[in-house]
Write an enzyme that holds these catalytic residues in place. Structure first.
Site, PDB file in Angstrom:
ATOM      1  N   SER A   6       0.800  -1.224   0.000  1.00 16.48           N
ATOM      2  CA  SER A   6       0.000   0.000   0.000  1.00 16.48           C
ATOM      3  C   SER A   6       0.832   1.273   0.000  1.00 16.48           C
ATOM      4  CB  SER A   6      -0.942  -0.004   1.195  1.00 16.48           C
ATOM      5  OG  SER A   6      -0.204  -0.135   2.393  1.00 16.48           O
TER       6      SER A   6
ATOM      7  N   HIS B   1      -5.428  -4.326  -1.527  1.00 17.38           N
ATOM      8  CA  HIS B   1      -5.290  -3.276  -2.552  1.00 17.38           C
ATOM      9  C   HIS B   1      -5.271  -3.843  -3.969  1.00 17.38           C
ATOM     10  CE1 HIS B   1      -4.823   0.452  -0.274  1.00 17.38           C
ATOM     11  NE2 HIS B   1      -4.238  -0.273   0.659  1.00 17.38           N
TER      12      HIS B   1
ATOM     13  N   LYS C  44     -12.083  -1.249   0.547  1.00 15.62           N
ATOM     14  CA  LYS C  44     -11.281  -0.474  -0.403  1.00 15.62           C
ATOM     15  C   LYS C  44     -12.043  -0.336  -1.722  1.00 15.62           C
ATOM     16  CE  LYS C  44      -7.328  -0.500   2.379  1.00 15.62           C
ATOM     17  NZ  LYS C  44      -6.665  -1.471   3.232  1.00 15.62           N
TER      18      LYS C  44
HETATM   19  C1  LIG Z   1      -6.582  -1.866   4.589  1.00 18.53           C
HETATM   20  C2  LIG Z   1      -5.835  -3.107   4.747  1.00 18.53           C
HETATM   21  C3  LIG Z   1      -6.245  -4.069   5.667  1.00 18.53           C
HETATM   22  C4  LIG Z   1      -7.377  -3.838   6.630  1.00 18.53           C
HETATM   23  O1  LIG Z   1      -8.590  -3.937   5.990  1.00 18.53           O
HETATM   24  P1  LIG Z   1      -9.906  -3.354   6.708  1.00 18.53           P
HETATM   25  O2  LIG Z   1     -11.010  -4.101   6.072  1.00 18.53           O
HETATM   26  O3  LIG Z   1      -9.958  -1.892   6.413  1.00 18.53           O
HETATM   27  O4  LIG Z   1      -9.782  -3.640   8.166  1.00 18.53           O
HETATM   28  C5  LIG Z   1      -5.537  -5.257   5.725  1.00 18.53           C
HETATM   29  N1  LIG Z   1      -4.484  -5.475   4.921  1.00 18.53           N
HETATM   30  C6  LIG Z   1      -4.055  -4.561   4.026  1.00 18.53           C
HETATM   31  C7  LIG Z   1      -2.881  -4.872   3.150  1.00 18.53           C
HETATM   32  C8  LIG Z   1      -4.709  -3.342   3.916  1.00 18.53           C
HETATM   33  O5  LIG Z   1      -4.283  -2.447   3.027  1.00 18.53           O
END
Ligand SMILES: *Cc1c(COP(=O)(O)O)cnc(C)c1O
Length: 401
Positions: A189, A217, A249
């Site tokens: 990310s 992502h 996301k």
């Molecule tokens: C955003 C993210 C998470 C967490 O996901 P949520 O559903 O927002 O709790 C986990 N792993 C990665 C790589 C992320 O970017």
């Protein structure tokens, strides 16, 4: 005279003030109204370039309608955890629908991606096992691994040769760990690069290891119609055992999930404490997630638009002279260097009508501060042009290009 006892909560203010002194405290921004390409942030209308709402689905009319209808038919809360009285038809349909979308035998939905990683990872490995993790993996993976009592090893970011070294050394040290798990983010990310999952999976296979990929992502972005990284590399589910993701996301809603074999899902739901002991999704959330899957399958234009805008943005900023790091995805880090310069750049962009936040130490190395941008398929051509003009202007003023 008796001295007053030390306040038991004095550290709260003291530690906070230390963060402020080091410019390490979070300054929260307020969105008034929906998260759109053109959003009102802290009272100012700006182009949104740092939301994870890649496809603009958080305001898609089909998702909004599905949420409203579900509130009317099912209420706004599920009333319980899934294993007791909170397992609604909507949750079951969502899991069936997601498994079909992913081409997996089964899927399981958690309250969040964080709950999936922190709930499942410590069940997959425990005492006497080995977990091998990319050094840049997400914090929810790190916490999940810490909750397990497995031996931990870290390999250099995306370096398959280093992964091989770590696996070989660990095997020498303890010749027969009960289980081995290799875990990696799909798309990283902060840098926007893609894990070499095909090579990781083959190497893991040779070592008899499980493979767990966190595709938060990559979903809605990579692969056929946004099906994610496993689809992107065309990998067999015999090689990637746990495909984890999130609805928070590109899917535009909230909720974590894992996909894989029916064995995995039955094991995960019986063992993950986050799943067993925390309330299930409100019906409008489950219904909106279902609608997001429909939209991805029936409206391929969003993923296509995301990539065409991403290409234009990268080309224009690259031509202007910016260093865009190693990204091959709609996450484009605009490398700045010093944390203080990154903060000034972000402030200046905001004045110029663009909302994109600086990522600074300790989230990245001291000399690797950046403005992390995330493309949004709902931006118009004119809005993208305005964003490019603002970056170029701010970059020139700060002597970056
Ligand atoms: C955003 C993210 C998470 C967490 O996901 P949520 O559903 O927002 O709790 C986990 N792993 C990665 C790589 C992320 O970017």
């Amino acid at each position: 005279m008796v001295t007053a006892p030390r306040s038991p909560t004095g550290f709260l203010r003291q530690e906070y003030q230390e963060l402020v002194a080091g410019s390490l405290d979070w300054k929260l921004h307020v969105l008034s109204g929906a998260s759109r390409p053109s959003s009102v942030v802290d009272g100012r209308k700006v182009l949104m370039l740092c939301s994870n709402n890649y496809l603009g689905l958080s305001n898609h009319p089909r998702l909004v309608r599905a949420a409203i209808e579900a509130a009317e038919t099912h209420g706004v809360g599920s009333g319980s955890v899934r294993p007791i009285a909170g397992n609604m038809d909507l949750h079951v349909r969502l899991e069936e629908r997601l498994a079909r979308f992913k081409g997996a035998e089964a899927s399981l939905v958690y309250q969040s991606g964080f709950a999936a990683n922190s709930g499942l990872l410590p069940q997959l490995v425990g005492e006497g096992d080995l977990v091998v993790s990319d050094e840049l993996n997400h914090g929810s993976i790190i916490d999940g691994v810490r909750l397990s009592r497995a031996e931990r090893a870290v390999y250099r970011h995306a370096a398959v040769d280093d992964l091989e070294r770590v696996l070989t050394e660990a095997e020498k040290k303890s010749p027969s760990p009960r289980r081995i798990l290799v875990v990696t983010d799909g798309v990283f990310s902060m840098d926007g690069d893609v894990a070499p999952l095909d090579r990781i999976a083959r190497l893991a296979h040779d070592h008899g290891a499980m493979v767990y990929v966190d595709d938060a992502h990559g979903e809605g972005v990579l692969g056929k119609g946004g099906r994610g990284i496993v689809s992107h590399f065309g990998l067999s589910r015999d090689l990637v055992h746990v495909e984890m993701g999130t609805f928070s996301k590109a899917f535009g809603v909230v909720g974590g999930h894992v996909s894989g074999s029916a064995d995995l899902v039955r094991f995960a739901l019986n063992r993950s404490r986050t799943w067993l002991l925390s309330g299930s999704h409100p019906p409008p959330v489950a219904a909106a997630c279902l609608a997001a899957l429909d939209v991805l399958e029936e409206e391929p234009q969003h993923v296509e638009r995301l990539w065409s805008l991403t290409r234009r943005f990268k080309e224009a900023l690259g031509a202007a002279g910016f260093d865009l790091g190693a990204s091959t995805t709609p996450i484009t880090p605009v490398m700045v260097g010093e944390s203080a310069v990154a903060r000034r750049m972000s402030d200046r962009l905001f004045e110029l009508g663009v909302f994109a936040l600086p990522i600074v130490f300790p989230m990245v190395a001291r000399d690797k501060a950046r403005i992390r941008t995330i493309m949004n398929a709902a931006l118009s051509d004119e809005e993208l042009d305005r964003a490019i003009v603002a970056f170029t202007k701010a970059g020139r003023e700060l002597g970056l290009v």
